[in-house]
Design a protein around this motif. Structure first.
Motif, PDB file in Angstrom:
ATOM      1  N   PHE A 161      93.065   8.157  32.428  1.00  0.00           N
ATOM      2  CA  PHE A 161      91.875   8.697  33.087  1.00  0.00           C
ATOM      3  C   PHE A 161      90.841   9.135  32.062  1.00  0.00           C
ATOM      4  O   PHE A 161      91.127   9.266  30.869  1.00  0.00           O
ATOM      5  CB  PHE A 161      92.237   9.874  33.997  1.00  0.00           C
ATOM      6  N   MET A 162      89.620   9.341  32.556  1.00  0.00           N
ATOM      7  CA  MET A 162      88.517   9.885  31.777  1.00  0.00           C
ATOM      8  C   MET A 162      87.930  11.052  32.554  1.00  0.00           C
ATOM      9  O   MET A 162      87.688  10.954  33.750  1.00  0.00           O
ATOM     10  CB  MET A 162      87.443   8.823  31.536  1.00  0.00           C
ATOM     11  N   VAL A 163      87.722  12.173  31.864  1.00  0.00           N
ATOM     12  CA  VAL A 163      87.114  13.363  32.467  1.00  0.00           C
ATOM     13  C   VAL A 163      85.877  13.724  31.665  1.00  0.00           C
ATOM     14  O   VAL A 163      85.937  13.800  30.431  1.00  0.00           O
ATOM     15  CB  VAL A 163      88.089  14.562  32.486  1.00  0.00           C
ATOM     16  N   GLU A 164      84.761  13.945  32.343  1.00  0.00           N
ATOM     17  CA  GLU A 164      83.529  14.361  31.685  1.00  0.00           C
ATOM     18  C   GLU A 164      82.895  15.498  32.471  1.00  0.00           C
ATOM     19  O   GLU A 164      82.786  15.427  33.697  1.00  0.00           O
ATOM     20  CB  GLU A 164      82.550  13.199  31.585  1.00  0.00           C
ATOM     21  N   ILE A 165      82.517  16.555  31.785  1.00  0.00           N
ATOM     22  CA  ILE A 165      81.786  17.659  32.393  1.00  0.00           C
ATOM     23  C   ILE A 165      80.600  17.986  31.502  1.00  0.00           C
ATOM     24  O   ILE A 165      80.774  18.396  30.356  1.00  0.00           O
ATOM     25  CB  ILE A 165      82.644  18.928  32.575  1.00  0.00           C
ATOM     26  N   GLY A 166      79.415  17.790  32.035  1.00  0.00           N
ATOM     27  CA  GLY A 166      78.210  18.143  31.294  1.00  0.00           C
ATOM     28  C   GLY A 166      78.124  17.532  29.918  1.00  0.00           C
ATOM     29  O   GLY A 166      77.536  18.102  29.003  1.00  0.00           O
ATOM     30  N   GLY A 167      78.721  16.367  29.735  1.00  0.00           N
ATOM     31  CA  GLY A 167      78.640  15.681  28.461  1.00  0.00           C
ATOM     32  C   GLY A 167      79.860  15.791  27.579  1.00  0.00           C
ATOM     33  O   GLY A 167      79.987  15.076  26.597  1.00  0.00           O
ATOM     34  N   GLU A 168      80.780  16.686  27.903  1.00  0.00           N
ATOM     35  CA  GLU A 168      82.009  16.785  27.120  1.00  0.00           C
ATOM     36  C   GLU A 168      83.041  15.844  27.741  1.00  0.00           C
ATOM     37  O   GLU A 168      83.268  15.865  28.954  1.00  0.00           O
ATOM     38  CB  GLU A 168      82.533  18.220  27.109  1.00  0.00           C
ATOM     39  N   VAL A 169      83.682  15.023  26.915  1.00  0.00           N
ATOM     40  CA  VAL A 169      84.515  13.928  27.405  1.00  0.00           C
ATOM     41  C   VAL A 169      85.920  14.000  26.833  1.00  0.00           C
ATOM     42  O   VAL A 169      86.102  14.320  25.654  1.00  0.00           O
ATOM     43  CB  VAL A 169      83.902  12.561  27.010  1.00  0.00           C
ATOM     44  N   ARG A 170      86.887  13.670  27.678  1.00  0.00           N
ATOM     45  CA  ARG A 170      88.255  13.501  27.188  1.00  0.00           C
ATOM     46  C   ARG A 170      88.876  12.319  27.913  1.00  0.00           C
ATOM     47  O   ARG A 170      88.727  12.174  29.123  1.00  0.00           O
ATOM     48  CB  ARG A 170      89.086  14.761  27.415  1.00  0.00           C
ATOM     49  N   VAL A 171      89.549  11.468  27.154  1.00  0.00           N
ATOM     50  CA  VAL A 171      90.197  10.294  27.731  1.00  0.00           C
ATOM     51  C   VAL A 171      91.689  10.351  27.451  1.00  0.00           C
ATOM     52  O   VAL A 171      92.128  10.857  26.410  1.00  0.00           O
ATOM     53  CB  VAL A 171      89.606   8.981  27.190  1.00  0.00           C
ATOM     54  N   VAL A 172      92.451   9.845  28.389  1.00  0.00           N
ATOM     55  CA  VAL A 172      93.910   9.783  28.271  1.00  0.00           C
ATOM     56  C   VAL A 172      94.361   8.384  28.675  1.00  0.00           C
ATOM     57  O   VAL A 172      93.893   7.839  29.680  1.00  0.00           O
ATOM     58  CB  VAL A 172      94.591  10.848  29.154  1.00  0.00           C
ATOM     59  N   GLY A 173      95.248   7.811  27.903  1.00  0.00           N
ATOM     60  CA  GLY A 173      95.791   6.502  28.253  1.00  0.00           C
ATOM     61  C   GLY A 173      94.777   5.385  28.095  1.00  0.00           C
ATOM     62  O   GLY A 173      93.913   5.420  27.217  1.00  0.00           O
ATOM     63  N   ASP A 174      94.876   4.393  28.976  1.00  0.00           N
ATOM     64  CA  ASP A 174      94.060   3.182  28.879  1.00  0.00           C
ATOM     65  C   ASP A 174      92.890   3.197  29.848  1.00  0.00           C
ATOM     66  O   ASP A 174      92.925   3.853  30.892  1.00  0.00           O
ATOM     67  CB  ASP A 174      94.915   1.945  29.155  1.00  0.00           C
ATOM     68  N   SER A 175      91.872   2.408  29.499  1.00  0.00           N
ATOM     69  CA  SER A 175      90.735   2.170  30.376  1.00  0.00           C
ATOM     70  C   SER A 175      91.137   1.150  31.448  1.00  0.00           C
ATOM     71  O   SER A 175      92.249   0.600  31.405  1.00  0.00           O
ATOM     72  CB  SER A 175      89.569   1.621  29.555  1.00  0.00           C
ATOM     73  N   PRO A 176      90.254   0.861  32.406  1.00  0.00           N
ATOM     74  CA  PRO A 176      90.586  -0.148  33.424  1.00  0.00           C
ATOM     75  C   PRO A 176      90.938  -1.512  32.854  1.00  0.00           C
ATOM     76  O   PRO A 176      91.583  -2.318  33.522  1.00  0.00           O
ATOM     77  CB  PRO A 176      89.320  -0.211  34.271  1.00  0.00           C
ATOM     78  N   ARG A 177      90.557  -1.806  31.622  1.00  0.00           N
ATOM     79  CA  ARG A 177      90.855  -3.104  31.017  1.00  0.00           C
ATOM     80  C   ARG A 177      92.150  -3.096  30.220  1.00  0.00           C
ATOM     81  O   ARG A 177      92.421  -4.018  29.452  1.00  0.00           O
ATOM     82  CB  ARG A 177      89.692  -3.543  30.113  1.00  0.00           C
ATOM     83  N   SER A 178      92.931  -2.014  30.361  1.00  0.00           N
ATOM     84  CA  SER A 178      94.196  -1.878  29.630  1.00  0.00           C
ATOM     85  C   SER A 178      93.976  -1.824  28.122  1.00  0.00           C
ATOM     86  O   SER A 178      94.832  -2.231  27.334  1.00  0.00           O
ATOM     87  CB  SER A 178      95.159  -3.030  29.980  1.00  0.00           C
ATOM     88  N   THR A 179      92.825  -1.331  27.725  1.00  0.00           N
ATOM     89  CA  THR A 179      92.471  -1.146  26.320  1.00  0.00           C
ATOM     90  C   THR A 179      92.037   0.304  26.131  1.00  0.00           C
ATOM     91  O   THR A 179      91.782   1.014  27.109  1.00  0.00           O
ATOM     92  CB  THR A 179      91.322  -2.085  25.916  1.00  0.00           C
ATOM     93  N   PRO A 180      91.946   0.741  24.872  1.00  0.00           N
ATOM     94  CA  PRO A 180      91.417   2.097  24.666  1.00  0.00           C
ATOM     95  C   PRO A 180      90.015   2.237  25.250  1.00  0.00           C
ATOM     96  O   PRO A 180      89.251   1.264  25.317  1.00  0.00           O
ATOM     97  CB  PRO A 180      91.399   2.235  23.138  1.00  0.00           C
ATOM     98  N   TRP A 181      89.674   3.427  25.666  1.00  0.00           N
ATOM     99  CA  TRP A 181      88.325   3.696  26.152  1.00  0.00           C
ATOM    100  C   TRP A 181      87.353   3.522  24.995  1.00  0.00           C
ATOM    101  O   TRP A 181      87.656   3.844  23.846  1.00  0.00           O
ATOM    102  CB  TRP A 181      88.219   5.113  26.689  1.00  0.00           C
ATOM    103  N   ARG A 182      86.172   2.999  25.298  1.00  0.00           N
ATOM    104  CA  ARG A 182      85.144   2.842  24.272  1.00  0.00           C
ATOM    105  C   ARG A 182      84.003   3.808  24.557  1.00  0.00           C
ATOM    106  O   ARG A 182      83.430   3.810  25.633  1.00  0.00           O
ATOM    107  CB  ARG A 182      84.645   1.395  24.198  1.00  0.00           C
ATOM    108  N   ILE A 183      83.705   4.620  23.549  1.00  0.00           N
ATOM    109  CA  ILE A 183      82.641   5.605  23.661  1.00  0.00           C
ATOM    110  C   ILE A 183      81.485   5.156  22.783  1.00  0.00           C
ATOM    111  O   ILE A 183      81.667   4.890  21.590  1.00  0.00           O
ATOM    112  CB  ILE A 183      83.111   6.998  23.200  1.00  0.00           C
ATOM    113  N   ALA A 184      80.304   5.039  23.353  1.00  0.00           N
ATOM    114  CA  ALA A 184      79.123   4.621  22.596  1.00  0.00           C
ATOM    115  C   ALA A 184      78.220   5.819  22.348  1.00  0.00           C
ATOM    116  O   ALA A 184      77.867   6.550  23.267  1.00  0.00           O
ATOM    117  CB  ALA A 184      78.363   3.530  23.352  1.00  0.00           C
ATOM    118  N   ILE A 185      77.871   6.051  21.103  1.00  0.00           N
ATOM    119  CA  ILE A 185      77.021   7.168  20.724  1.00  0.00           C
ATOM    120  C   ILE A 185      75.568   6.725  20.803  1.00  0.00           C
ATOM    121  O   ILE A 185      75.180   5.697  20.246  1.00  0.00           O
ATOM    122  CB  ILE A 185      77.370   7.644  19.303  1.00  0.00           C
ATOM    123  N   GLU A 186      74.766   7.526  21.474  1.00  0.00           N
ATOM    124  CA  GLU A 186      73.392   7.149  21.758  1.00  0.00           C
ATOM    125  C   GLU A 186      72.488   7.188  20.546  1.00  0.00           C
ATOM    126  O   GLU A 186      72.618   8.039  19.673  1.00  0.00           O
ATOM    127  CB  GLU A 186      72.825   8.098  22.826  1.00  0.00           C
TER     128      GLU A 186
END
Length: 365
Positions: A225-250
């Motif tokens: 899962f992925m949890v975000e509150i007001g911009g703070e993010v935490r990911v656990v396990g895999d993304s929907p594509r069975s790969t690590p979550w990808r975070i893009a910095i703006e």
């Protein structure tokens, strides 16, 4: 200290990678939620290899939250989304009631009203957040300070949000006299103020809320899962594509910028602090919303944004604020000394240059 700072996590459909999340800091609540909603509605068509997932969002702590829960790689995935969201909302209400400065009878506000030098027994979550805050205050040599609220308010970046004038020296001295993390003492399950300070947890409470909900979901048997509150993010396990979550910095920009850097994140939290949207100008001088607790004045260095990857969102959130106060040179020196995973975007003339800690560089390999 971050005040009214938000970021949105959106799918990068142009790259056909719906698990890429773009960090958007300093958006208004309306524009952040609108952008997120539009991109969810117009998002890419899921590929046949994607795991089933559910998404829901809501409001908390004066901002929005977004949660994605991903099912197993095989087998059925049935989730009562309404029931899950209701349960999450109940947890967030508890956090608010403990740590909000906007709820007059919250545990934190009651603590702030107690007489000076009187020990007060506090709940385990509040004590944990106070302990995290004090630890990072000491490690950052006071750059992170949860008593800086009077200064933030004085410069117009508090709840009323009226940044339009420079305080006079007497006002600044009076506000500085009401700050100082060293005047907050902690015991095992109690705390006291040894001076007339007020504790404001807005620079760490959202991150702690992310961690709280992440632990809540884990306890309910969710592994991805992925949890975000007001911009703070935490990911656990895999993304929907069975790969690590990808975070893009703006890319830093007054307007919404594109992704400057994307990184794989696995079982970690990400927080970004920057000042390129939230500031005011008087007589041609730019005043950032980020206040240096030592001087009582807005920061003046050329650090546009700092991103921290850590095991918990609370620590990532607090460290991002501390390093933003310190600036690119002192901040990166401390990041390497503390072995923090830190990525900085520094203003250089009309453009930007990147710099990263040794620990962060290891995430890219």
């Amino acid at each position: 200290m971050k005040t009214l700072c938000w970021m949105t996590l959106v799918a990068n459909c142009k790259a056909h990678m719906p698990d890429i999340m773009i960090i958007k800091k300093r958006l208004t609540l309306l524009s952040a939620s609108f952008l997120f909603l539009c991109l969810l509605i117009s998002g890419c068509t899921p590929s046949g290899t994607e795991r089933p997932s559910v998404k829901f969002s809501g409001q908390t702590m004066g901002t929005h939250y977004h949660i994605t829960v991903v099912g197993p790689a095989s087998g059925e995935f049935e989730v009562n989304v309404d029931a899950l969201q209701s349960a999450v909302d109940e947890q967030l209400v508890q956090i608010n009631q403990m740590m909000s400065t906007y709820i007059d009878d919250s545990e934190l506000m009651q603590f702030n009203r107690e007489p000076v030098n009187e020990w007060v027994e506090l709940s385990e979550p509040v004590m944990e957040v106070l302990s995290i805050s004090e630890d990072i205050s000491q490690r950052s040599y006071g750059a992170f300070d949860i008593t800086v609220g009077p200064l933030v308010n004085l410069w117009g970046f508090g709840p009323q949000m009226q940044p339009d004038r420079v305080p006079d020296p007497d006002e600044l001295a009076a506000a500085l006299a009401r700050t100082g993390h060293e005047y907050l003492q902690l015991d095992v399950n109690r705390a006291r103020r040894t001076a007339n300070i007020s504790v404001d947890l807005s620079a760490v409470a959202k991150g702690y809320g992310v961690d709280w909900i992440a632990n809540f979901l884990t306890d309910r048997g969710f592994d991805n899962f992925m949890v975000e509150i007001g911009g703070e993010v935490r990911v656990v396990g895999d993304s929907p594509r069975s790969t690590p979550w990808r975070i893009a910095i703006e890319q830093p920009s007054v307007l919404a910028g594109g992704a400057r850097l994307a990184l794989n994140v696995d079982n970690h939290a990400v927080a970004t602090s920057g000042d390129y949207r939230n500031y005011f100008e008087v007589d041609g001088v730019r005043y950032s919303h980020t206040i240096n607790p030592k001087t009582g004045r807005p920061i003046k260095h050329n650090l546009a944004s700092v991103t921290v990857v850590a095991e918990t969102a609370a620590r990532a959130d607090a460290w991002a604020t501390a390093l933003n106060v310190l600036g690119p040179e002192k901040g990166m020196e401390l990041a390497n000394a503390e072995q923090l995973a830190v990525y900085m975007i520094v203003k250089d003339g009309d453009g930007f240059v990147d710099t990263q800690s040794v620990t962060f560089s290891q995430l890219l390999h």
